[in-house]
Design a protein around this motif. Structure first.
Motif, short mmCIF file in Angstrom:
data_model
loop_
_atom_site.label_atom_id
_atom_site.label_comp_id
_atom_site.label_asym_id
_atom_site.label_seq_id
_atom_site.Cartn_x
_atom_site.Cartn_y
_atom_site.Cartn_z
N HIS A 1 0.84 -1.24 -0.07
CA HIS A 1 -0.01 0.02 -0.12
C HIS A 1 0.72 1.53 -0.06
N HIS B 1 1.42 4.19 -3.01
CA HIS B 1 1.47 5.48 -2.96
C HIS B 1 2.25 6.50 -3.87
N GLU C 1 -6.06 6.62 -1.55
CA GLU C 1 -5.72 5.37 -0.86
C GLU C 1 -6.68 4.18 -1.54
ZN LIG Z 1 -2.51 5.15 2.44
#
Ligand SMILES: [Zn+2]
Length: 703
Positions: free
Chosen positions: A542, A546, A603
């Motif tokens: 994750h 980003h 996100e």
């Molecule tokens: Zn994040």
């Protein structure tokens, strides 16, 4: 303390005060037998695995059978399947608006550990200056009798300055003075790298000054109730601070007037994610022209940076609006507003009546039923004020070289997985692919705790909590501005090592994993590779993704905002993003309340990429290994169960509503659903028929 989250993306955006633990004893780490280690290492030389593969219990690999609801259909509601048992058995603690099986449980354990350390430090500070500082800060916070007796004496000198405002010319001077103490009316500073010049620090001044969670709370009909409650709350707080009832009522009207005007010129949360439009470079004389009504020479001198020339602002419109408002609102209204900002910022350090009234406001916003016990609030406050000391104590007890090694291994495997995927992206061209590869190569990571621990030079008195807090807050503000005098530090830490979160910083192209999150169930030394990759691996993937989400993609390998994308590839990227925006817009959190696909886009991209990279990394690490069946589940299924069980959570409807408005993360249930339903390997692992919620006809893929 400064809000330093303008660009940094976190794994979970909940303020620490909303995701910390309850007073019950620490949960035992996820149980695991010796068999789990053997399973994890079945591919190590010297060990002979049975030819038919191993079969162990789910608990042996680091998962929980009890947390599951086997009656749910994983293809229809995998979140329920992985978490239903936990959801049914777990009661939302009365002092929490939200509770999660990972973040909150770890935070609970971390807080209990720190409590023990802080209590001993308060009882017996000894000769060690670090222990003495922690003991004094925590001890002062816990000494409610002294706090009652001290009243508002700690903020009285600041209140007197705000009260003395009679002419508009005095307003800027009080704003300046409050900023010096880390109390931020009107706007806030964020001292970080220049968006376009990674070797340079450029202070950012950004919109602020609001007491409600978001500008829309002042302007939209749907928040009329909260707005009304807030006005009453301001009046009650100001009465506690010594105003007559009539004055307190007037002060509330002043606050509503000024904050509503600031809200009107503030960008929305979605607009704040438009990074290129946030970057409004302005030099000191330019700023002085836009905001004539503040003496900027005095402002920068007070922050300790009289020579400063270059700045950036989140929008010229906001600062023009602020400038106009300084003269348009009356000096009395400004005086009321500035007193209010002092009182609300200092409230947690003041007598019980203030603390209770502030909790009533929080309750109206979040639905949290009970105030947290004082020790928890004091643990957090001490950690926030002295994080270099508290982080050090935490790391001494809770961070093993084993965790560091494991997370380093995961980062390498996941970074390799990203590199291996790149050539397969037919929507990219060679030029853009090379840019992405370069960015991956240069991405740095910080694990556990800072390279060097800093010290705090201010003194603390166990009898004056408010003054201690002010000293820490003032020092924090000063240190932020000091950064403008030094070279960029790519290894800087802005968080406590005990924090249960992770982050990616696009200006530094750096990921951070504090020791606080490298705990079960995110990372369990006794769990298998499949399970650890499904849990912490997804987090690592994750954060890495980003670097390539809608905002991360604007910055190159060195952290400079520069377009390294060809037009055609950028267009393909836009289409891929739109697919996700549409998909998440359709997710319904509560009846009639939908996720904001635009607000959560970055996100969501990171979640999709995170699961996929973690999956690929786990497959690579287990390539030649004998598969382990656990509780009848294949390793792929175990990986996905680990993803699901990491995000099990509960919340009040109130906070769910509030977070949809302000949180750039999707609610946990949809983080699981969004990430897994877009990964074909999930549908394969659970044999989901096309057209089921976890095997939709229309699948989005970005990275
Ligand atoms: Zn994040």
């Amino acid at each position: 303390m400064l809000n330093r989250t303008l660009l940094v993306t976190c794994l979970s955006a909940l303020p620490a005060s909303w995701s910390c633990g309850s007073a019950t004893p620490p949960a035992a780490p996820a149980s695991a037998s010796a068999g789990a280690n053997a399973a994890a290492n079945a591919d190590t030389p010297g060990e002979t695995a049975p030819a038919t593969g191993r079969s162990v219990a789910l608990e042996d690999v680091g998962l929980s059978t009890a947390a599951m609801d086997p009656s749910a259909d994983p293809c229809v509601d995998f979140y329920r399947y992985a978490c239903g048992g936990w959801i049914d058995q777990t009661e939302l603690p009365a002092d929490q608006p939200r509770w999660s099986r990972s973040f909150s449980e770890i935070q609970k354990r971390n807080e209990l550990l720190l409590k023990d350390v802080f209590e001993r430090a308060a009882a017996d500070p000894g000769d060690d200056p670090i222990t003495a500082a922690i003991g004094a800060y925590y001890g002062a916070c816990m000494d409610e009798a002294a706090i009652e007796q001290h009243g508002i004496a700690g903020i009285e000198p600041l209140l007197a300055k705000a009260r003395a405002i009679k002419k508009w010319k005095q307003i800027g001077a009080v704003i300046t003075e409050l900023h010096r103490y880390g109390i931020y009316p009107a706007f806030s500073p964020d001292i970080d790298q220049d968006f376009k010049h990674p070797d340079k620090i450029t202070p950012f001044l950004y919109q602020g000054g609001l007491g409600l969670p978001d500008r829309d709370y002042y302007l939209a009909d749907q928040f009329a109730k909260q707005r009304e409650f807030y006005a009453g709350h301001v009046a009650r707080m100001m009465a506690l601070a010594g105003m007559s009832e009539a004055d307190a009522k007037r002060a509330a009207a002043s606050v509503m007037k000024i904050e509503t005007e600031l809200a009107k010129v503030s960008k929305t949360r979605v607009e704040m994610r438009d990074i290129p439009k946030l970057y409004n470079k302005i030099d000191r004389s330019g700023l002085a022209k836009v905001v004539k009504n503040i003496d900027w020479d005095a402002y920068f001198a007070a922050q300790g940076v009289p020579e400063l020339t270059d700045l950036a602002v989140t929008s010229i419109e906001f600062f023009e609006g602020l400038n106009g408002l300084i003269k348009r609102a009356t000096p009395r209204q400004w005086s009321d507003y500035l007193q209010w900002v002092i009182v609300r910022t200092a409230a947690p350090t003041l007598p019980k009546a203030f603390v209770d009234e502030q909790f009533a406001m929080r309750q109206a916003l979040t639905g949290q039923k009970e105030q947290q016990p004082r020790w928890k609030r004091c643990v957090r406050a001490t950690d926030a004020a002295l994080r270099e000391y508290t982080g050090r104590k935490y790391v001494e007890q809770r961070f093993s070289p084993q965790s560091k090694q494991a997370v380093t291994m995961m980062i390498r495997a996941i970074s390799d997985a990203f590199a291996a995927e790149l050539p397969g992206y037919d929507w990219m061209d060679e030029q853009t692919r090379a840019g992405a590869a370069a960015k991956r190569d240069k991405m740095a990571f910080l694990i556990g705790y800072p390279d060097e621990w800093k010290t705090y030079p201010f003194s603390l008195d166990p009898k004056t909590y408010t003054e201690n807090w002010l000293a820490a807050s003032r020092y924090d503000n000063q240190m932020q501005w000091e950064k403008t005098k030094k070279p960029v530090d790519r290894r800087e830490w802005n968080w406590s090592a005990a924090m249960v979160n992770a982050s990616y910083h696009p200006l530094r192209n750096t990921m951070t994993f504090p020791a606080g999150i490298l705990q079960p169930p995110f990372f369990n030394p006794d769990a298998t590779i499949a399970v650890n990759l499904g849990a912490l691996g997804m987090v690592v993937g994750h954060e890495l993704t980003h670097g390539f989400d809608d905002n991360g993609a604007l910055f190159d390998a060195d952290g400079a905002m520069r377009n390294w994308w060809s037009d055609a590839v950028a267009k393909n990227f836009d289409d891929k993003k739109q697919c996700l925006v549409d998909q998440y817009n359709a997710f319904e959190v509560l009846p009639g309340v939908h996720i904001n696909g635009q607000l959560t886009l970055g996100e969501n991209i990171a979640d999709l990429g995170g699961v996929k990279l973690a999956y690929r990394a786990y497959k690579a690490l287990r390539k030649d290994a004998e598969p382990v069946v656990a509780g009848g589940f294949t390793e792929d299924q175990q990986f996905f169960l680990a993803v699901g069980q990491t995000w099990c959570s509960k919340s009040t409807d109130e906070i769910a509503r509030m977070l949809v408005q302000i949180d750039p993360h999707s609610p946990p249930e949809f983080r699981v659903r969004g990430a897994l339903s877009n990964l074909p390997e999930f549908a394969e692992a659970f044999d989901c028929k096309p057209g089921t919620p976890y095997h939709p006809d229309n699948v989005c893929e970005v990275w």
